[in-house]
Design a protein around this motif. Sequence first.
Motif, PDB file in Angstrom:
ATOM      1  N   THR A 110      15.989  45.499  32.105  1.00  0.00           N
ATOM      2  CA  THR A 110      16.871  45.199  30.971  1.00  0.00           C
ATOM      3  C   THR A 110      18.130  46.051  31.027  1.00  0.00           C
ATOM      4  OG1 THR A 110      14.987  44.590  29.592  1.00  0.00           O
ATOM      5  CG2 THR A 110      17.037  45.136  28.459  1.00  0.00           C
ATOM      6  N   ALA A 111      17.969  47.356  31.247  1.00  0.00           N
ATOM      7  CA  ALA A 111      19.118  48.250  31.340  1.00  0.00           C
ATOM      8  C   ALA A 111      19.959  47.940  32.576  1.00  0.00           C
ATOM      9  CB  ALA A 111      18.653  49.702  31.363  1.00  0.00           C
ATOM     10  N   ASP A 112      19.305  47.607  33.691  1.00  0.00           N
ATOM     11  CA  ASP A 112      20.035  47.267  34.913  1.00  0.00           C
ATOM     12  C   ASP A 112      20.946  46.062  34.685  1.00  0.00           C
ATOM     13  OD1 ASP A 112      18.698  49.306  36.188  1.00  0.00           O
ATOM     14  OD2 ASP A 112      17.276  47.987  37.226  1.00  0.00           O
ATOM     15  N   LEU A 113      20.392  45.027  34.091  1.00  0.00           N
ATOM     16  CA  LEU A 113      21.171  43.806  33.873  1.00  0.00           C
ATOM     17  C   LEU A 113      22.302  44.033  32.870  1.00  0.00           C
ATOM     18  CD1 LEU A 113      18.260  41.215  33.835  1.00  0.00           C
ATOM     19  CD2 LEU A 113      19.982  41.522  35.629  1.00  0.00           C
ATOM     20  N   ALA A 114      22.050  44.892  31.883  1.00  0.00           N
ATOM     21  CA  ALA A 114      23.106  45.212  30.922  1.00  0.00           C
ATOM     22  C   ALA A 114      24.260  45.940  31.608  1.00  0.00           C
ATOM     23  CB  ALA A 114      22.541  46.051  29.781  1.00  0.00           C
ATOM     24  N   ALA A 115      23.926  46.866  32.527  1.00  0.00           N
ATOM     25  CA  ALA A 115      24.967  47.585  33.258  1.00  0.00           C
ATOM     26  C   ALA A 115      25.752  46.636  34.156  1.00  0.00           C
ATOM     27  CB  ALA A 115      24.339  48.702  34.083  1.00  0.00           C
ATOM     28  N   LEU A 116      25.055  45.704  34.793  1.00  0.00           N
ATOM     29  CA  LEU A 116      25.729  44.716  35.632  1.00  0.00           C
ATOM     30  C   LEU A 116      26.633  43.831  34.789  1.00  0.00           C
ATOM     31  CD1 LEU A 116      26.156  43.376  38.365  1.00  0.00           C
ATOM     32  CD2 LEU A 116      24.079  42.037  37.972  1.00  0.00           C
ATOM     33  N   ALA A 117      26.149  43.401  33.635  1.00  0.00           N
ATOM     34  CA  ALA A 117      26.957  42.557  32.749  1.00  0.00           C
ATOM     35  C   ALA A 117      28.214  43.297  32.293  1.00  0.00           C
ATOM     36  CB  ALA A 117      26.133  42.122  31.544  1.00  0.00           C
ATOM     37  N   ALA A 118      28.098  44.592  32.012  1.00  0.00           N
ATOM     38  CA  ALA A 118      29.264  45.374  31.589  1.00  0.00           C
ATOM     39  C   ALA A 118      30.298  45.458  32.705  1.00  0.00           C
ATOM     40  CB  ALA A 118      28.822  46.769  31.158  1.00  0.00           C
ATOM     41  N   ALA A 119      29.833  45.652  33.940  1.00  0.00           N
ATOM     42  CA  ALA A 119      30.757  45.719  35.070  1.00  0.00           C
ATOM     43  C   ALA A 119      31.450  44.380  35.289  1.00  0.00           C
ATOM     44  CB  ALA A 119      30.006  46.142  36.333  1.00  0.00           C
ATOM     45  N   VAL A 120      30.699  43.306  35.145  1.00  0.00           N
ATOM     46  CA  VAL A 120      31.282  41.961  35.296  1.00  0.00           C
ATOM     47  C   VAL A 120      32.315  41.705  34.203  1.00  0.00           C
ATOM     48  CG1 VAL A 120      30.761  39.496  35.166  1.00  0.00           C
ATOM     49  CG2 VAL A 120      29.289  41.011  36.506  1.00  0.00           C
ATOM     50  N   ALA A 121      31.996  42.114  32.975  1.00  0.00           N
ATOM     51  CA  ALA A 121      32.930  41.917  31.863  1.00  0.00           C
ATOM     52  C   ALA A 121      34.234  42.674  32.095  1.00  0.00           C
ATOM     53  CB  ALA A 121      32.281  42.360  30.557  1.00  0.00           C
ATOM     54  N   ALA A 122      34.127  43.884  32.653  1.00  0.00           N
ATOM     55  CA  ALA A 122      35.329  44.669  32.942  1.00  0.00           C
ATOM     56  C   ALA A 122      36.189  43.987  33.995  1.00  0.00           C
ATOM     57  CB  ALA A 122      34.929  46.076  33.396  1.00  0.00           C
ATOM     58  N   LEU A 123      35.535  43.441  35.028  1.00  0.00           N
ATOM     59  CA  LEU A 123      36.290  42.700  36.039  1.00  0.00           C
ATOM     60  C   LEU A 123      36.948  41.467  35.440  1.00  0.00           C
ATOM     61  CD1 LEU A 123      34.113  42.716  39.288  1.00  0.00           C
ATOM     62  CD2 LEU A 123      36.325  43.796  38.937  1.00  0.00           C
TER      63      LEU A 123
ATOM     64  N   PRO B 231      42.848  43.239  45.931  1.00  0.00           N
ATOM     65  CA  PRO B 231      41.426  43.213  45.561  1.00  0.00           C
ATOM     66  C   PRO B 231      41.117  44.217  44.458  1.00  0.00           C
ATOM     67  CG  PRO B 231      41.712  43.328  47.945  1.00  0.00           C
ATOM     68  CD  PRO B 231      43.054  43.585  47.341  1.00  0.00           C
ATOM     69  N   VAL B 232      40.133  43.898  43.662  1.00  0.00           N
ATOM     70  CA  VAL B 232      39.658  44.793  42.609  1.00  0.00           C
ATOM     71  C   VAL B 232      38.253  45.231  42.976  1.00  0.00           C
ATOM     72  CG1 VAL B 232      39.148  45.051  40.158  1.00  0.00           C
ATOM     73  CG2 VAL B 232      41.047  43.594  40.879  1.00  0.00           C
ATOM     74  N   HIS B 233      38.055  46.553  43.047  1.00  0.00           N
ATOM     75  CA  HIS B 233      36.788  47.093  43.522  1.00  0.00           C
ATOM     76  C   HIS B 233      36.131  47.883  42.403  1.00  0.00           C
ATOM     77  CE1 HIS B 233      34.316  48.260  47.124  1.00  0.00           C
ATOM     78  NE2 HIS B 233      33.917  49.173  46.263  1.00  0.00           N
ATOM     79  N   SER B 234      34.806  47.755  42.298  1.00  0.00           N
ATOM     80  CA  SER B 234      34.066  48.481  41.269  1.00  0.00           C
ATOM     81  C   SER B 234      32.711  48.895  41.829  1.00  0.00           C
ATOM     82  CB  SER B 234      33.874  47.590  40.032  1.00  0.00           C
ATOM     83  OG  SER B 234      33.042  48.202  39.076  1.00  0.00           O
ATOM     84  N   VAL B 235      32.302  50.117  41.517  1.00  0.00           N
ATOM     85  CA  VAL B 235      30.987  50.632  41.919  1.00  0.00           C
ATOM     86  C   VAL B 235      30.361  51.341  40.727  1.00  0.00           C
ATOM     87  CG1 VAL B 235      29.696  52.131  43.480  1.00  0.00           C
ATOM     88  CG2 VAL B 235      31.736  50.961  44.302  1.00  0.00           C
ATOM     89  N   PHE B 236      29.088  51.100  40.484  1.00  0.00           N
ATOM     90  CA  PHE B 236      28.400  51.837  39.428  1.00  0.00           C
ATOM     91  C   PHE B 236      26.946  52.075  39.829  1.00  0.00           C
ATOM     92  CE2 PHE B 236      27.491  47.435  38.335  1.00  0.00           C
ATOM     93  CZ  PHE B 236      26.159  47.463  37.920  1.00  0.00           C
ATOM     94  N   PRO B 237      26.364  53.192  39.375  1.00  0.00           N
ATOM     95  CA  PRO B 237      24.953  53.465  39.677  1.00  0.00           C
ATOM     96  C   PRO B 237      24.046  52.704  38.719  1.00  0.00           C
ATOM     97  CG  PRO B 237      25.860  55.258  38.395  1.00  0.00           C
ATOM     98  CD  PRO B 237      26.998  54.303  38.647  1.00  0.00           C
ATOM     99  N   TRP B 238      22.873  52.339  39.194  1.00  0.00           N
ATOM    100  CA  TRP B 238      21.885  51.769  38.293  1.00  0.00           C
ATOM    101  C   TRP B 238      21.485  52.817  37.244  1.00  0.00           C
ATOM    102  CZ3 TRP B 238      21.646  46.822  38.349  1.00  0.00           C
ATOM    103  CH2 TRP B 238      21.596  46.070  39.521  1.00  0.00           C
ATOM    104  N   PRO B 239      21.195  52.399  36.025  1.00  0.00           N
ATOM    105  CA  PRO B 239      20.734  53.360  35.014  1.00  0.00           C
ATOM    106  C   PRO B 239      19.455  54.056  35.460  1.00  0.00           C
ATOM    107  CG  PRO B 239      21.302  51.250  34.000  1.00  0.00           C
ATOM    108  CD  PRO B 239      21.316  51.029  35.482  1.00  0.00           C
ATOM    109  N   ALA B 240      19.308  55.303  35.039  1.00  0.00           N
ATOM    110  CA  ALA B 240      18.138  56.084  35.420  1.00  0.00           C
ATOM    111  C   ALA B 240      16.880  55.616  34.710  1.00  0.00           C
ATOM    112  CB  ALA B 240      18.379  57.565  35.136  1.00  0.00           C
ATOM    113  N   THR B 241      17.028  55.039  33.532  1.00  0.00           N
ATOM    114  CA  THR B 241      15.885  54.561  32.751  1.00  0.00           C
ATOM    115  C   THR B 241      16.220  53.193  32.168  1.00  0.00           C
ATOM    116  OG1 THR B 241      16.703  55.640  30.731  1.00  0.00           O
ATOM    117  CG2 THR B 241      15.193  56.907  32.133  1.00  0.00           C
ATOM    118  N   GLY B 242      15.189  52.553  31.600  1.00  0.00           N
ATOM    119  CA  GLY B 242      15.418  51.290  30.905  1.00  0.00           C
ATOM    120  C   GLY B 242      14.991  50.064  31.661  1.00  0.00           C
ATOM    121  N   GLY B 243      14.651  50.224  32.942  1.00  0.00           N
ATOM    122  CA  GLY B 243      14.130  49.100  33.707  1.00  0.00           C
ATOM    123  C   GLY B 243      15.134  47.978  33.917  1.00  0.00           C
TER     124      GLY B 243
END
Length: 305
Positions: free
Chosen positions: A41-54, A27-39
């Motif tokens: 838009t920033a949350d979805l960008a962080a999620l997209a980056a994690a998905v791209a890495a996987l 299994p491949v495991h990944s955890v990341f915190p939600w961005p502190a700012t940006g609402g």
Amino acid sequence: MSVLGVDLGGTKVALRLEPATGAGAGPVHSVFPWPATGGATADLAALAAAVAALRRATADDPVTAVGVAVPAALDASGRVRGWPNRPTWQGLDLVRELTDLWPGAELRLADDGDLAALAESGAADCPDLVHFGVGTGVGGGIVLGGVLCPGTARGSCEVGHVIVDRAGERCDCGRHGCVQSVASGRAVLRRAARRLGRDVAFAELREAWRDAEPWARETVGEGAAALAAAVVSLCELVRPRLVTVGGGFAAGLPGYVEEVAHRARQLERPEGPEIHLRPAALGALSSLDGALLLARGAAPSARCG
């Protein structure tokens, strides 16, 4: 072909990708915190980056199904009706956004508390179980006869909104006295800050709790007492064989579940149900394990068809 589980938490996101049987990789495991700012838009960008890495890590093994544990309330179309932890998500078309992240994969969403309860029921081999997840908020679910209660067609079982104090603090949902407004990690840290007259981080609270400092014992104890009241009330109603308590906040405080069990014993009726309460077998990962069950089709989807 791989399956992916995603747990959208109040402060962080956990993802676990499980390769197809016989693929040889683990299994491949990944955890990341939600961005502190940006609402949102920033949350979805962080999620997209994690998905791209996987995706880069598993390029030769495409994901065929994705299960997502969702704490937000969604309408029938998949738009966010409300999520106090991420208020900027209000009105977000979550199903569309997530579908765009995994084109070609089957997407299934369900309530994070319900999924956690199902996962704990399976881990304990117990078909009649009540689960509480104590983290940023308080979630959980009820499994009776191996089936979610009240059933996905009627929505999730919001154990965090059992009322334990009609004169209590205002909950994120807008009313007063929900167990979440007293026992959640955020509520406990808020009370700790009021007692000390300054902000209190979880690490400081955990150390003070471990050292039995009076302010920490009293502050955490109030939350444990509220949770115990909710536990006893639900046991009076549904008579589960087992109650489990997990979530990041509960798992991070040594002896917390034992404190809740002690408080629950003080509230039991002699002729009432016998309450068996123990730490969640899956700790803070119950919702993520449930999301994987959902991806594999072993749990019902409550959020989108």
